[in-house]
Design an enzyme around this catalytic site. Structure first.
Site, PDB file in Angstrom:
ATOM      1  N   CYS A 238      83.677 -74.948  67.216  1.00 32.07           N
ATOM      2  CA  CYS A 238      84.728 -75.601  68.451  1.00 32.07           C
ATOM      3  C   CYS A 238      84.573 -74.221  69.411  1.00 32.07           C
ATOM      4  O   CYS A 238      85.225 -73.260  68.991  1.00 32.07           O
ATOM      5  CB  CYS A 238      85.868 -76.088  68.205  1.00 32.07           C
TER       6      CYS A 238
ATOM      7  N   HIS B  34      93.396 -78.846  76.048  1.00 34.05           N
ATOM      8  CA  HIS B  34      93.748 -78.131  76.680  1.00 34.05           C
ATOM      9  C   HIS B  34      94.173 -78.551  78.076  1.00 34.05           C
ATOM     10  O   HIS B  34      93.821 -79.801  78.450  1.00 34.05           O
ATOM     11  CB  HIS B  34      92.315 -77.071  77.117  1.00 34.05           C
TER      12      HIS B  34
ATOM     13  N   HIS C   9      93.468 -76.375  66.152  1.00 36.92           N
ATOM     14  CA  HIS C   9      92.304 -77.174  66.604  1.00 36.92           C
ATOM     15  C   HIS C   9      93.037 -78.811  66.690  1.00 36.92           C
ATOM     16  O   HIS C   9      93.557 -79.302  65.840  1.00 36.92           O
ATOM     17  CB  HIS C   9      91.103 -77.511  65.947  1.00 36.92           C
TER      18      HIS C   9
ATOM     19  N   ASP D 246      89.436 -70.339  83.624  1.00 37.01           N
ATOM     20  CA  ASP D 246      88.159 -71.097  83.469  1.00 37.01           C
ATOM     21  C   ASP D 246      86.887 -70.296  83.992  1.00 37.01           C
ATOM     22  O   ASP D 246      86.959 -69.732  84.885  1.00 37.01           O
ATOM     23  CB  ASP D 246      88.657 -72.436  84.281  1.00 37.01           C
TER      24      ASP D 246
ATOM     25  N   CYS E 228      88.258 -73.019  69.675  1.00 36.88           N
ATOM     26  CA  CYS E 228      88.826 -72.396  68.778  1.00 36.88           C
ATOM     27  C   CYS E 228      88.228 -70.726  68.388  1.00 36.88           C
ATOM     28  O   CYS E 228      88.959 -70.093  68.135  1.00 36.88           O
ATOM     29  CB  CYS E 228      88.273 -73.055  67.212  1.00 36.88           C
TER      30      CYS E 228
ATOM     31  N   GLY F 285      86.233 -86.762  82.226  1.00 37.56           N
ATOM     32  CA  GLY F 285      85.561 -85.633  82.492  1.00 37.56           C
ATOM     33  C   GLY F 285      85.791 -84.499  81.324  1.00 37.56           C
ATOM     34  O   GLY F 285      85.528 -83.347  81.459  1.00 37.56           O
TER      35      GLY F 285
ATOM     36  N   HIS G 222      89.133 -79.929  72.208  1.00 35.06           N
ATOM     37  CA  HIS G 222      89.953 -79.174  71.954  1.00 35.06           C
ATOM     38  C   HIS G 222      91.126 -79.087  72.831  1.00 35.06           C
ATOM     39  O   HIS G 222      90.707 -79.053  74.160  1.00 35.06           O
ATOM     40  CB  HIS G 222      89.620 -77.744  71.420  1.00 35.06           C
TER      41      HIS G 222
END
Ligand code: AMP
Ligand code: ZN
Length: 111
Positions: free
Chosen positions: A3, A97, A45, A29, A6, A90, A95
């Site tokens: 991931c 966010h 996670h 980002d 992670c 989208g 995970h």
């Protein structure tokens, strides 16, 4: 588990982190959609906002407090917090966010 977030939380993949504590971190980002575009993630996670349950709700709440702190640290007064749930919305990283978007006028409703 393989991931990306992670790995970013653990520090094994680099990211431009602007806030960290024992439970979560906030970083920029890599493909910003606004002048300020941050991502807030728990270290643990969780597959996404749609996977938050009673057990993980305190962690999700802690994450919201980190969102507010990080936005304030960036000097944002108006901003948007959004979590894309599912491919049609989208979501590309499974995970949890929260996107924090600011630094320009944001249209509403979103596309
Ligand atoms: P979403 O598409 O809502 O699941 O959000 C995932 C976000 O992660 C996107 O906005 C990507 O630009 C961002 N992203 C992907 N890889 C990285 C990375 N290595 N570092 C920072 N952000 C990333
Ligand atoms: Zn993960």
């Amino acid at each position: 588990m393989d991931c990306l977030f992670c790995a970013i939380a653990a520090g094994s993949i680099p990211a431009d982190k602007v806030y960290e504590d024992e439970l979560c971190c906030v970083f920029r980002d890599i493909d910003p959609k606004a002048p300020v575009h941050l991502l807030a993630i728990p270290r643990e996670h969780i597959a996404g906002a749609s996977a938050v349950d009673e057990k993980s709700a305190p962690l999700a709440g802690h994450l919201m407090a980190a969102v507010a702190k990080a936005a304030k640290n960036e000097g944002l007064t108006s901003y948007r917090v959004v979590s894309n749930c599912g491919p049609d919305a989208g979501q590309t990283v499974n995970h949890l966010h929260y996107h924090i978007l600011g630094g320009r006028e944001l249209s509403w409703p979103p596309g």
